[in-house]
Motif scaffolding. Structure first.
Motif, PDB file in Angstrom:
ATOM      1  N   VAL A 122      15.080  15.133 -16.078  1.00 26.89           N
ATOM      2  CA  VAL A 122      15.685  14.291 -15.054  1.00 26.89           C
ATOM      3  C   VAL A 122      16.810  13.465 -15.683  1.00 26.89           C
ATOM      4  O   VAL A 122      16.677  12.970 -16.802  1.00 26.89           O
ATOM      5  N   LYS A 123      17.911  13.329 -14.962  1.00 24.01           N
ATOM      6  CA  LYS A 123      19.034  12.529 -15.454  1.00 24.01           C
ATOM      7  C   LYS A 123      18.584  11.085 -15.676  1.00 24.01           C
ATOM      8  O   LYS A 123      17.792  10.561 -14.913  1.00 24.01           O
ATOM      9  N   GLY A 124      19.118  10.471 -16.729  1.00 22.38           N
ATOM     10  CA  GLY A 124      18.826   9.069 -17.003  1.00 22.38           C
ATOM     11  C   GLY A 124      17.556   8.811 -17.791  1.00 22.38           C
ATOM     12  O   GLY A 124      17.192   7.665 -18.019  1.00 22.38           O
ATOM     13  N   ILE A 125      16.875   9.867 -18.249  1.00 19.49           N
ATOM     14  CA  ILE A 125      15.617   9.694 -18.977  1.00 19.49           C
ATOM     15  C   ILE A 125      15.889   9.689 -20.482  1.00 19.49           C
ATOM     16  O   ILE A 125      16.527  10.584 -21.025  1.00 19.49           O
ATOM     17  N   PHE A 126      15.371   8.674 -21.172  1.00 19.93           N
ATOM     18  CA  PHE A 126      15.480   8.555 -22.626  1.00 19.93           C
ATOM     19  C   PHE A 126      14.085   8.647 -23.241  1.00 19.93           C
ATOM     20  O   PHE A 126      13.084   8.432 -22.559  1.00 19.93           O
ATOM     21  N   PHE A 127      14.030   8.909 -24.546  1.00 16.38           N
ATOM     22  CA  PHE A 127      12.760   8.850 -25.265  1.00 16.38           C
ATOM     23  C   PHE A 127      12.320   7.409 -25.408  1.00 16.38           C
ATOM     24  O   PHE A 127      13.126   6.510 -25.543  1.00 16.38           O
ATOM     25  N   GLU A 128      11.019   7.208 -25.407  1.00 14.02           N
ATOM     26  CA  GLU A 128      10.454   5.910 -25.721  1.00 14.02           C
ATOM     27  C   GLU A 128       9.866   6.040 -27.118  1.00 14.02           C
ATOM     28  O   GLU A 128       8.854   6.716 -27.306  1.00 14.02           O
ATOM     29  N   LEU A 129      10.528   5.444 -28.081  1.00 18.05           N
ATOM     30  CA  LEU A 129      10.131   5.616 -29.471  1.00 18.05           C
ATOM     31  C   LEU A 129       9.031   4.642 -29.857  1.00 18.05           C
ATOM     32  O   LEU A 129       9.270   3.620 -30.467  1.00 18.05           O
ATOM     33  N   ASP A 130       7.811   4.985 -29.500  1.00 17.76           N
ATOM     34  CA  ASP A 130       6.717   4.079 -29.824  1.00 17.76           C
ATOM     35  C   ASP A 130       5.643   4.746 -30.677  1.00 17.76           C
ATOM     36  O   ASP A 130       4.551   4.230 -30.808  1.00 17.76           O
ATOM     37  N   THR A 131       5.987   5.884 -31.278  1.00 17.27           N
ATOM     38  CA  THR A 131       4.991   6.542 -32.125  1.00 17.27           C
ATOM     39  C   THR A 131       5.551   6.726 -33.530  1.00 17.27           C
ATOM     40  O   THR A 131       6.746   6.897 -33.730  1.00 17.27           O
ATOM     41  N   GLU A 132       4.658   6.658 -34.503  1.00 21.97           N
ATOM     42  CA  GLU A 132       5.060   6.879 -35.896  1.00 21.97           C
ATOM     43  C   GLU A 132       5.537   8.313 -36.094  1.00 21.97           C
ATOM     44  O   GLU A 132       6.417   8.562 -36.923  1.00 21.97           O
ATOM     45  N   ASP A 133       4.972   9.251 -35.334  1.00 20.18           N
ATOM     46  CA  ASP A 133       5.371  10.649 -35.475  1.00 20.18           C
ATOM     47  C   ASP A 133       6.852  10.835 -35.168  1.00 20.18           C
ATOM     48  O   ASP A 133       7.549  11.580 -35.856  1.00 20.18           O
ATOM     49  N   ASP A 154       8.915   9.326 -37.992  1.00 20.60           N
ATOM     50  CA  ASP A 154       8.869  10.240 -39.136  1.00 20.60           C
ATOM     51  C   ASP A 154       9.767  11.455 -38.893  1.00 20.60           C
ATOM     52  O   ASP A 154      10.448  11.926 -39.807  1.00 20.60           O
ATOM     53  N   TYR A 155       9.751  11.971 -37.675  1.00 20.07           N
ATOM     54  CA  TYR A 155      10.577  13.133 -37.332  1.00 20.07           C
ATOM     55  C   TYR A 155      12.064  12.795 -37.453  1.00 20.07           C
ATOM     56  O   TYR A 155      12.853  13.577 -37.965  1.00 20.07           O
ATOM     57  N   ILE A 156      12.453  11.590 -37.025  1.00 17.55           N
ATOM     58  CA  ILE A 156      13.846  11.159 -37.157  1.00 17.55           C
ATOM     59  C   ILE A 156      14.240  11.100 -38.629  1.00 17.55           C
ATOM     60  O   ILE A 156      15.306  11.579 -39.017  1.00 17.55           O
ATOM     61  N   ARG A 207      11.180  22.203 -30.126  1.00 19.23           N
ATOM     62  CA  ARG A 207      10.282  21.794 -29.054  1.00 19.23           C
ATOM     63  C   ARG A 207       9.959  20.340 -29.280  1.00 19.23           C
ATOM     64  O   ARG A 207       9.736  19.911 -30.398  1.00 19.23           O
ATOM     65  N   ILE A 208       9.929  19.589 -28.229  1.00 17.96           N
ATOM     66  CA  ILE A 208       9.596  18.182 -28.333  1.00 17.96           C
ATOM     67  C   ILE A 208       8.092  18.076 -28.581  1.00 17.96           C
ATOM     68  O   ILE A 208       7.289  18.709 -27.896  1.00 17.96           O
ATOM     69  N   PRO A 209       7.676  17.295 -29.594  1.00 20.62           N
ATOM     70  CA  PRO A 209       6.238  17.177 -29.878  1.00 20.62           C
ATOM     71  C   PRO A 209       5.466  16.672 -28.668  1.00 20.62           C
ATOM     72  O   PRO A 209       5.967  15.871 -27.892  1.00 20.62           O
ATOM     73  N   TYR A 210       4.224  17.147 -28.527  1.00 18.51           N
ATOM     74  CA  TYR A 210       3.371  16.729 -27.421  1.00 18.51           C
ATOM     75  C   TYR A 210       3.040  15.241 -27.533  1.00 18.51           C
ATOM     76  O   TYR A 210       3.025  14.683 -28.613  1.00 18.51           O
ATOM     77  N   GLY A 211       2.776  14.603 -26.410  1.00 22.95           N
ATOM     78  CA  GLY A 211       2.337  13.222 -26.400  1.00 22.95           C
ATOM     79  C   GLY A 211       3.469  12.214 -26.403  1.00 22.95           C
ATOM     80  O   GLY A 211       3.230  11.026 -26.528  1.00 22.95           O
ATOM     81  N   ILE A 212       4.713  12.659 -26.252  1.00 27.08           N
ATOM     82  CA  ILE A 212       5.836  11.736 -26.255  1.00 27.08           C
ATOM     83  C   ILE A 212       5.976  11.122 -24.870  1.00 27.08           C
ATOM     84  O   ILE A 212       5.889  11.823 -23.867  1.00 27.08           O
ATOM     85  N   LYS A 213       6.190   9.822 -24.836  1.00 26.81           N
ATOM     86  CA  LYS A 213       6.399   9.137 -23.567  1.00 26.81           C
ATOM     87  C   LYS A 213       7.890   9.003 -23.329  1.00 26.81           C
ATOM     88  O   LYS A 213       8.674   8.962 -24.253  1.00 26.81           O
ATOM     89  N   PHE A 214       8.276   8.930 -22.088  1.00 25.21           N
ATOM     90  CA  PHE A 214       9.661   8.805 -21.717  1.00 25.21           C
ATOM     91  C   PHE A 214       9.872   7.537 -20.915  1.00 25.21           C
ATOM     92  O   PHE A 214       8.944   7.017 -20.322  1.00 25.21           O
ATOM     93  N   LYS A 215      11.087   7.041 -20.917  1.00 25.11           N
ATOM     94  CA  LYS A 215      11.413   5.899 -20.085  1.00 25.11           C
ATOM     95  C   LYS A 215      12.705   6.167 -19.351  1.00 25.11           C
ATOM     96  O   LYS A 215      13.573   6.868 -19.859  1.00 25.11           O
TER      97      LYS A 215
END
Length: 108
Positions: A58-69, A72-74, A98-106
């Motif tokens: 969906v347009k306008g959706i960013f990652f919510e970077l709240d996990t150590e994984d 670490d990936y960055i 592939r985007i890792p499972y369990g990632i939240k979006f905002k």
């Protein structure tokens, strides 16, 4: 799934661009039908004009970077980028990510 550069993936993970922008910028993509095991996945290649907006994030959706994984990936990608700069062209495309499972979006 789309092939992308390390730079583009980092921009997406650091909220500099949206997921939609990263995916829409690709010339080709792959529609994946997941099997019970990764080796049973079925992929179909699509060219840019065949990729429908409704099949993209969906347009306008960013990652919510709240996990150590993700952090670490960055760091892993930044190291890969530095090594890549020393060896080859830094804009070379990476394997499809592939985007890792369990990632939240905002949405912003």
């Amino acid at each position: 799934m789309v092939p992308t550069t390390i730079d583009m993936l980092l921009k997406m993970l650091k909220n500099e661009i949206t997921m939609y922008e990263a995916f829409r910028g690709a010339q080709i993509g792959y529609k994946i039908k997941e099997g019970d095991e990764p080796e049973n996945d079925i992929s179909t290649q699509l060219f840019r004009n065949e990729i429908k907006d409704e099949d993209l994030p969906v347009k306008g959706i960013f990652f919510e970077l709240d996990t150590e994984d993700i952090v670490d990936y960055i760091h892993q990608l930044e190291e890969e980028k530095m090594i890549s700069k020393k060896k080859t062209n830094p804009t070379k495309t990476t394997e499809c990510a592939r985007i890792p499972y369990g990632i939240k979006f905002k949405k912003v």
